[in-house]
Design a protein around this motif. Structure first.
Motif, PDB file in Angstrom:
ATOM      1  N   UNK A   1       0.898  -1.258   0.028  1.00  0.00           N
ATOM      2  CA  UNK A   1      -0.095  -0.003  -0.154  1.00  0.00           C
ATOM      3  C   UNK A   1       0.908   1.300   0.066  1.00  0.00           C
ATOM      4  N   UNK A   2       2.107   1.178   0.737  1.00  0.00           N
ATOM      5  CA  UNK A   2       2.944   2.213   0.717  1.00  0.00           C
ATOM      6  C   UNK A   2       4.318   2.060   0.870  1.00  0.00           C
ATOM      7  N   UNK A   3       5.121   2.790   0.020  1.00  0.00           N
ATOM      8  CA  UNK A   3       6.639   2.615   0.018  1.00  0.00           C
ATOM      9  C   UNK A   3       7.281   3.481   0.986  1.00  0.00           C
TER      10      UNK A   3
ATOM     11  N   UNK B   1      11.531   7.337  -6.002  1.00  0.00           N
ATOM     12  CA  UNK B   1      11.486   6.998  -7.619  1.00  0.00           C
ATOM     13  C   UNK B   1      10.655   5.553  -7.403  1.00  0.00           C
ATOM     14  N   UNK B   2      11.172   4.657  -6.529  1.00  0.00           N
ATOM     15  CA  UNK B   2      10.342   3.392  -6.669  1.00  0.00           C
ATOM     16  C   UNK B   2       8.779   3.608  -6.334  1.00  0.00           C
ATOM     17  N   UNK B   3       8.583   4.533  -5.591  1.00  0.00           N
ATOM     18  CA  UNK B   3       7.008   4.949  -5.310  1.00  0.00           C
ATOM     19  C   UNK B   3       6.256   5.202  -6.294  1.00  0.00           C
ATOM     20  N   UNK B   4       7.114   6.212  -7.404  1.00  0.00           N
ATOM     21  CA  UNK B   4       6.566   6.887  -8.517  1.00  0.00           C
ATOM     22  C   UNK B   4       6.244   5.725  -9.605  1.00  0.00           C
TER      23      UNK B   4
ATOM     24  N   UNK C   1       1.931   5.655  -2.664  1.00  0.00           N
ATOM     25  CA  UNK C   1       2.126   6.806  -1.506  1.00  0.00           C
ATOM     26  C   UNK C   1       3.756   6.524  -1.050  1.00  0.00           C
ATOM     27  N   UNK C   2       4.213   7.677  -0.570  1.00  0.00           N
ATOM     28  CA  UNK C   2       5.596   7.373  -0.107  1.00  0.00           C
ATOM     29  C   UNK C   2       5.669   8.198   1.324  1.00  0.00           C
ATOM     30  N   UNK C   3       6.412   7.446   2.207  1.00  0.00           N
ATOM     31  CA  UNK C   3       6.670   8.069   3.369  1.00  0.00           C
ATOM     32  C   UNK C   3       8.211   7.714   3.505  1.00  0.00           C
ATOM     33  N   UNK C   4       8.792   8.370   4.549  1.00  0.00           N
ATOM     34  CA  UNK C   4      10.132   7.867   4.928  1.00  0.00           C
ATOM     35  C   UNK C   4      10.364   8.100   6.616  1.00  0.00           C
ATOM     36  N   UNK C   5      11.359   7.360   6.991  1.00  0.00           N
ATOM     37  CA  UNK C   5      11.630   6.808   8.360  1.00  0.00           C
ATOM     38  C   UNK C   5      12.983   7.677   8.847  1.00  0.00           C
ATOM     39  N   UNK C   6      12.652   8.521   9.966  1.00  0.00           N
ATOM     40  CA  UNK C   6      14.086   9.269  10.562  1.00  0.00           C
ATOM     41  C   UNK C   6      14.675   8.262  11.295  1.00  0.00           C
TER      42      UNK C   6
ATOM     43  N   UNK D   1      -2.772   0.019   9.538  1.00  0.00           N
ATOM     44  CA  UNK D   1      -2.724  -1.268   8.896  1.00  0.00           C
ATOM     45  C   UNK D   1      -2.266  -1.377   7.555  1.00  0.00           C
ATOM     46  N   UNK D   2      -1.782  -0.303   6.954  1.00  0.00           N
ATOM     47  CA  UNK D   2      -1.197  -0.268   5.778  1.00  0.00           C
ATOM     48  C   UNK D   2      -0.221  -1.308   5.675  1.00  0.00           C
ATOM     49  N   UNK D   3      -0.014  -2.070   4.325  1.00  0.00           N
ATOM     50  CA  UNK D   3       1.115  -2.827   4.146  1.00  0.00           C
ATOM     51  C   UNK D   3       2.239  -2.132   3.515  1.00  0.00           C
TER      52      UNK D   3
END
Length: 229
Positions: free
Chosen positions: A86-88, A101-104, A109-114, A133-135
């Protein structure tokens, strides 16, 4: 019988394709000097470990053709191994750009983790919108001990995500990293690895045959290698 034979051929073809990708990525990392080997004058990592190898995959971003290829191969790895995504999520900071780029490519959708929660504002560690619950499939640039990568996985799970697995460009193939991923129940797929890198480096004459034993020994005991007795 024919269906079984076709399935077996398909698996063999896929494995052969992945072997070619491993070799191609390893050769490319050496070519652009994203990976450098120096067994005679070891590098010192931030952890204090002495290392005959240094990997900086951020250099990939400066090469448009390779950047595009890497993003495409990572995207294919996600599609081939994780049917539900569901999300990258990219791990900051090295995997943010390629993660986007992978999400595109996957139209996700894209998120990032600090590495840790920010010390201002909301104090968030996860940037972007993460539905409960997003995969999530995590994108990394490299895997060393696996500690920082799995810390990002923990943050995502704590934030309500179901982590489907992780894809990365390169892994050192440390035994402790493999064990850590197994214990964390995280499926990991990488485009290339330390063994493929050594094979490519030896084939192109980048390292001497005499260096191979030393380089392999380091991989199995990186925390003590190079220390004075």
């Amino acid at each position: 019988m024919h269906i079984i034979s076709y399935f077996c051929i398909t698996i063999i073809d896929y494995l052969c394709f992945m072997e070619k990708i491993e070799k191609k990525v390893a050769e490319s990392l050496l070519e652009i000097k994203a990976v450098t080997l120096s067994p005679d004058k070891p590098y010192t990592w931030a952890s204090g470990w002495k290392s005959p190898i240094y990997c900086d995959n951020r250099k990939i971003l400066s090469y448009p053709v390779l950047r595009h290829d890497i993003a495409g191969w990572l995207s294919s790895t996600v599609k081939d191994n994780f049917k539900e995504c569901d999300v990258v999520a990219g791990v900051a900071t090295g995997a943010i750009a390629l993660g986007i780029m992978v999400a595109e490519i996957l139209d996700k959708p894209f998120i990032y983790v600090r590495p840790k929660p920010k010390d201002h504002g909301t104090g968030a560690r996860i940037e972007g919108v993460l539905p409960q619950g997003a995969k999530v499939v995590v994108v990394e640039d490299l895997i060393s001990t696996g500690n920082s990568s799995l810390s990002a996985v923990d943050a995502l799970r704590h934030g309500g995500a179901i982590v489907s697995g992780m894809v990365a460009i390169f892994s050192y193939n440390f035994p402790q990293a493999r064990e850590a991923f197994e214990n964390a129940n995280v499926e990991l797929h990488t485009l290339t690895n330390y063994d493929s890198l050594l094979d490519a480096a030896r084939s192109c004459g980048y390292i001497k045959e005499d260096d191979m034993k030393l380089l392999r020994e380091w991989r199995y005991s990186p925390s003590t290698w190079g220390r004075d007795e």
